[in-house]
Design an enzyme around this catalytic site. Structure first.
Site, PDB file in Angstrom:
ATOM      1  N   LYS A 177       0.833  -1.209   0.000  1.00 21.47           N
ATOM      2  CA  LYS A 177       0.000   0.000   0.000  1.00 21.47           C
ATOM      3  C   LYS A 177       0.870   1.263   0.000  1.00 21.47           C
ATOM      4  O   LYS A 177       1.943   1.287   0.610  1.00 21.47           O
ATOM      5  CB  LYS A 177      -0.895  -0.038   1.242  1.00 21.47           C
ATOM      6  CG  LYS A 177      -1.928   1.069   1.312  1.00 21.47           C
ATOM      7  CD  LYS A 177      -2.784   0.902   2.566  1.00 21.47           C
ATOM      8  CE  LYS A 177      -3.772   2.034   2.730  1.00 21.47           C
ATOM      9  NZ  LYS A 177      -4.574   1.887   3.953  1.00 21.47           N
TER      10      LYS A 177
ATOM     11  N   SER B 279      -7.231   0.875   1.590  1.00 20.84           N
ATOM     12  CA  SER B 279      -6.355  -0.042   0.844  1.00 20.84           C
ATOM     13  C   SER B 279      -7.048  -0.496  -0.442  1.00 20.84           C
ATOM     14  O   SER B 279      -7.014  -1.688  -0.801  1.00 20.84           O
ATOM     15  CB  SER B 279      -5.982  -1.242   1.714  1.00 20.84           C
ATOM     16  OG  SER B 279      -5.530  -0.850   2.991  1.00 20.84           O
TER      17      SER B 279
ATOM     18  N   GLY C 260      -9.988   2.091  10.211  1.00 20.88           N
ATOM     19  CA  GLY C 260     -11.439   2.132  10.392  1.00 20.88           C
ATOM     20  C   GLY C 260     -12.115   1.172   9.431  1.00 20.88           C
ATOM     21  O   GLY C 260     -13.281   1.348   9.073  1.00 20.88           O
TER      22      GLY C 260
ATOM     23  N   SER D 291      -9.921  -0.093   6.712  1.00 24.49           N
ATOM     24  CA  SER D 291      -9.202   0.157   5.454  1.00 24.49           C
ATOM     25  C   SER D 291      -8.643  -1.086   4.780  1.00 24.49           C
ATOM     26  O   SER D 291      -8.299  -1.043   3.606  1.00 24.49           O
ATOM     27  CB  SER D 291      -8.063   1.147   5.703  1.00 24.49           C
ATOM     28  OG  SER D 291      -8.588   2.413   5.986  1.00 24.49           O
TER      29      SER D 291
END
Lengths: 173, 503
Positions: free
Chosen positions: B57, B133, B154, B156
């Site tokens: 990422k 992501s 949260g 991702s």
């Protein structure tokens, strides 16, 4: 089986599946015989042939043919193609895109690289081998667009049935 | 080497549409693969991921490349060294193909920014792959990489996994090192981001999750406890008690998602687990504490990071609300409440700058909820929980700014700091798209997302007690083994497609 054991098993299988690894050196496919200043030329026919043996005469695939696969160091199958272009003015550098699709239409990969061509018969030029290391499925469609022409040919390895066709594929403008 | 070549060829075929990659290391990857092949030929093993390609990422540091978080102001700030997790990836023998896209500031359920552009969901190019992501999930689902590294503050990792039909794991915080993972609000620790693995299947996810050496990470990062890697193969699911809920009482998920949870429960029952109903405490409180905590500086840290750059459409609504003077927000909240918009009214009250004392109060409330959750698990003697990963399937591109209140399911387990994984189960059916009767503007937006969603993948969220990643992975593998043959299982990789081709 534990994950670590699975990994060892996988590595062992890959190692035994590596017929192109003389003395343990894995086969590395050469880079495309690329060029710049590509042109479409004037073409009337495009043929796709087996390129695994670069020194052999051009041998066009027919529908249902089995290409000669080589298994790389990581266990992935690959093979090479050559293109033969015929027309009044086949280019010395042809723009081309080659892609492989499975039966469901999934594109396994493509190469878009202009390739040099070399004089063959009168009005015909042939490329050097273009290696396709795409993770090839057992049955697939090879799609080539070269210059203004495109061609699709269905190949397999292993094939479910003996090859039914002996004619090359149609060339579409 | 040929696997790297194959994936590069696949990217050439599809990434023009998907746009998952923001930076490619094609030449380095081929060279690393060549060396990897030579090592194997000599009989040397480089590690458990010897020769396996992987993507990283964008916000996870790789030496020499910037971790921009989609901000132009960070484009000329290359990382000086690899993050600890990237070091572990290299030491395991993996080959890094490139970095994948994120939303601006990593704070949206999309992957769009003005540096790298927009990533599309391969299941429907007009929809979001999720965020933050999202590039990872889109690359995995479209067959451009077999493994990925994401981060989750949260949802991702888990939201993109759910939207794209792949698998992802948010470990307990600091199970893997976060050193070198760049975040939007450094120093904010009410809720913390965590690096984690992503893959197309739970089996592949377990391979990556167990391949990186946590002891090596622990030597480089004092936050990482010196635990051995999880061993899901040692977990016996027989007799484990699994709590199940399909609706947390705040925002109901679509029927396909509830069906996915029930199907996963059937699968675990078949594996010998005992299934019981579970109603989680504090669903609303957790959501608003998350939002209140992350906006406690009034958005000042993020504005400083952004310099003069325009705020993207996905976070503009929340930033605007957070910047309103407190009195104006309270008035707006009262007005919204009078119009029956209770969810939005509470959001208005939660966002915005707060004194330190208020932040400490939020932290105390968060900790109390963590304890309440664990007490509830102990009361019911639970080992695992199955629940929705999200209320919705993949949303249309550009719409997530109005959908921040749909994050109740993924927020929950990052706030509580329980490890949670998501894996694909099924796809939305034709008769599961138009069911919601909107009672407020949040539900109205949800109904708009669900319209036309038939065929999109949906998953289940698998949660365990803190530090029990082995149980999450074991349960995910057991579920996958039982659902992968279902006719509606969202198998990947797929060819990128528009909505009209999905069914």
């Amino acid at each position: 089986m534990p994950v670590s054991a699975q990994r060892c098993f996988l590595v062992a299988i890959l190692a035994t599946l590596c017929p192109a690894c003389p003395a343990g050196v894995p086969f590395v496919p050469p880079a495309p015989d690329a060029c710049s200043n590509s042109a479409d030329g004037s073409l009337i026919n495009l043929e796709i042939g087996d390129g695994t043996d670069a020194s052999a005469p051009f041998h066009p695939f027919v529908q249902g043919d089995s290409p000669s696969f080589i298994t790389g160091g990581q266990g992935l199958r690959m093979f090479a193609i050559r293109l033969r272009l015929q027309g009044s003015q086949p280019p010395t550098c042809v723009r081309q895109t080659t892609a492989i699709y499975d039966e469901a239409g999934l594109n396994y990969g493509q190469i878009t690289t202009p390739l040099k061509t070399y004089a063959d018969a009168p009005g015909a030029r042939t490329t050097r081998p273009l290696w396709l290391a795409f993770g090839i499925p057992d049955q697939f469609r090879l799609h080539v667009q070269a210059g203004t022409l495109q061609r699709d040919i269905h190949l397999c390895q292993p094939c479910p049935l003996p090859s039914q066709s002996t004619a090359g594929n149609d060339t579409a403008p | 080497m040929e696997i790297v070549q194959a994936l590069q060829a696949r990217s050439l075929a599809v990434d023009g549409q998907v746009r998952a990659f923001c930076r490619r290391f094609d030449d380095q990857a081929l060279e690393t693969a060549r060396l990897s092949d030579q090592a194997r030929a000599r009989g040397e093993a480089l590690g458990p991921l010897h020769g396996v390609p992987i993507t990283i990422k964008e916000n996870v540091d790789i030496a020499g490349t910037p971790s921009t978080m989609g901000l132009r102001s960070r484009q000329n700030e290359p990382a000086k060294s690899d993050s600890v997790t990237v070091q572990a990836v290299r030491e395991a023998g993996a080959i890094i193909l490139g970095k994948t896209n994120v939303p601006q500031l990593l704070l949206a359920q999309e992957a769009e920014n003005s540096v790298w552009g927009i990533t599309h969901n391969p299941w429907d190019l007009s929809r979001s792959p999720g965020g933050s992501s999202g590039g990872e999930a889109a690359a995995l689902a479209s067959g451009q990489t077999p493994l990925g590294i994401g981060t989750d503050i949260g949802g991702s990792i888990r939201i993109p996994a759910h939207f794209c039909g792949i698998a992802g794991l948010k470990p307990t915080v600091d199970r893997w090192s976060n050193r070198g993972s760049v975040g939007a609000i450094p120093g904010q620790e009410l809720v913390r981001a965590q690096i984690g693995p992503m893959a197309r299947t739970a089996q592949d996810l377990a391979l990556l999750a167990t391949a990186l050496d946590p002891l090596a990470m622990s030597r480089r990062d004092p936050a990482v406890p010196p635990f051995a890697a999880p061993r899901p193969e040692d977990v016996d699911l027989k007799g484990l008690r699994v709590g199940v809920f399909t609706d947390d009482g705040y925002l109901a998920p679509g029927p396909a998602i509830a069906r996915a949870v029930r199907r996963a429960a059937e699968a675990l029952a078949d594996a010998g687990a005992e299934i019981v109903d579970y109603q989680p405490p504090g669903a609303q409180e957790l959501l608003y504490i998350w939002l209140a905590g992350i906006s406690a500086d009034g958005g000042e840290t993020m504005r400083a990071l952004m310099a003069d750059e325009e705020v993207c459409r996905q976070i503009k609504p929340s930033m605007r609300m957070a910047r309103l003077p407190s009195a104006v927000r309270q008035l707006a909240a009262a007005y919204m409440a009078s119009r029956g918009q209770d969810r939005v009214a509470r959001l208005l009250r939660a966002l915005g700058e707060k004194p330190v004392q208020a932040l400490w109060t939020l932290t105390t409330e968060r900790t109390a909820l963590r304890r309440a959750e664990l007490d509830a698990w102990n009361t019911q003697n639970l080992d695992l929980v199955l629940c929705p990963p999200h209320a919705l399937p993949a949303m249309q591109l550009g719409t997530s700014g109005d959908l921040s209140l749909t994050l109740n399911y993924p927020f929950r387990y990052v706030m509580l700091n329980f490890p949670a994984g998501v894996l694909p189960i099924t796809r939305v059916g034709e008769d599961e798209q138009n069911w919601r009767k909107p009672s407020d503007m949040v539900e109205k937006r949800c109904a708009e997302v669900e319209a036309g969603s038939a065929g999109l993948p949906v998953g289940v969220q698998v949660v365990a007690r803190p530090w029990q990643e082995d149980r999450v992975l074991a349960a995910m593998i057991a579920i996958e083994a039982r659902v992968i043959g279902d006719s509606a299982y969202p198998r990947t990789p797929i060819e990128p497609m528009g909505s009209s081709k999905r069914l």
